[in-house]
Design a protein around this motif. Sequence first.
Motif, PDB file in Angstrom:
ATOM      1  N   VAL A 261      33.865  84.343 -24.856  1.00 47.70           N
ATOM      2  CA  VAL A 261      33.676  83.538 -24.430  1.00 47.70           C
ATOM      3  C   VAL A 261      33.214  83.290 -22.909  1.00 47.70           C
ATOM      4  O   VAL A 261      32.948  81.892 -22.819  1.00 47.70           O
ATOM      5  N   LEU A 292      31.629  81.565 -30.375  1.00 49.55           N
ATOM      6  CA  LEU A 292      33.889  81.686 -30.735  1.00 49.55           C
ATOM      7  C   LEU A 292      33.874  82.250 -31.921  1.00 49.55           C
ATOM      8  O   LEU A 292      34.455  81.717 -33.307  1.00 49.55           O
ATOM      9  N   ARG A 302      36.477  76.632 -32.970  1.00 53.93           N
ATOM     10  CA  ARG A 302      34.522  76.873 -33.095  1.00 53.93           C
ATOM     11  C   ARG A 302      34.732  74.836 -34.231  1.00 53.93           C
ATOM     12  O   ARG A 302      34.536  74.237 -33.271  1.00 53.93           O
TER      13      ARG A 302
END
Length: 323
Positions: A261, A292, A302
């Motif tokens: 991330v 993600l 998401r």
Amino acid sequence: MTAWVHELKIGSFTAPNNLWLAPMAGVTDGPFRALCLRGGAGVVCAEMVSAHAVHYGNARSRRMLQVDAREKPVSMQIFGSDEQTIAEAALAAEACGADVIDINAGCPVKKINKAGAGCVLMKDPVHLGRLVAAAVKAVKVPVTLKTRIALKRGVLLGAEIARVAESEGAAAVAMHARAAEDVHSGEPDLEALAHVCAAVKIPVLGNGGITDGAVAEQFFKAGCAGLLIGRAAVGNPYIFRDIAQALNGQTPAPMGPARRVQIYLELIEENVLRYGEKIGIGRSKKTAGYWLRDFPNAAEVRGRFVRLEQLADIRSLFAGLTF
């Protein structure tokens, strides 16, 4: 232990290593290329550009040819079916700083095929050879050809096409070890790939389903001089480093969700700098499923992410994640 990862000479160009980022439409733009170079890629291949569009001065296609120092060394991929426009596009890419020019003869997308380009070029190796020759004559940098082992499973064309490319001056062939009808699914046919490698003296770069060091080693054992890694790099642009370490007997550090991330946010920020907030965020959303994932409520995150339109909101969302 065999040193699988090493410098790779492609005509007059020497790549720092033989693990390359494969070209992917809509993905391998400038910010992603720069990220993969930091992740250990020897060369990064740009998303394909229409030779026809370059010929007619299409502004978007011309912009796609632009590279800066952070994105080099770079292979610029062009596609088309006409010798004159292929030569013009190759010249334009060289002028923009491409270290290698690659001709696409493997894309199975119908829109590309209807224009007589991509994998349908495999049906006429003589015509494909003329396209290669036109590009080779037009530029001083090496020209390569990216294609597939077959159009349909079991009807192998890869070795013949590789020999034609070699005879017309191609410095290397990138060979996807699946038939065009398989697109990106199914196991790569390493036996067919080995036949291609044995058929020519120029380097063959293997492609298709390379996800880790164990798979990479199988491709090298089939005779490949180098590898093109595509979809596995989306979500882990450090896969090139990871594969090199694995082939050297080391254990790569895992790419956990927190690190993934963090890298994704860096990519989004680069996209915003390059394209502006609206377009940059929009481009970033295309690959959200690769980044993600593998943490609690990833699907929910998401869903929230794709509705956001401002970088500040995305930073806030990511800052609040727990892994």
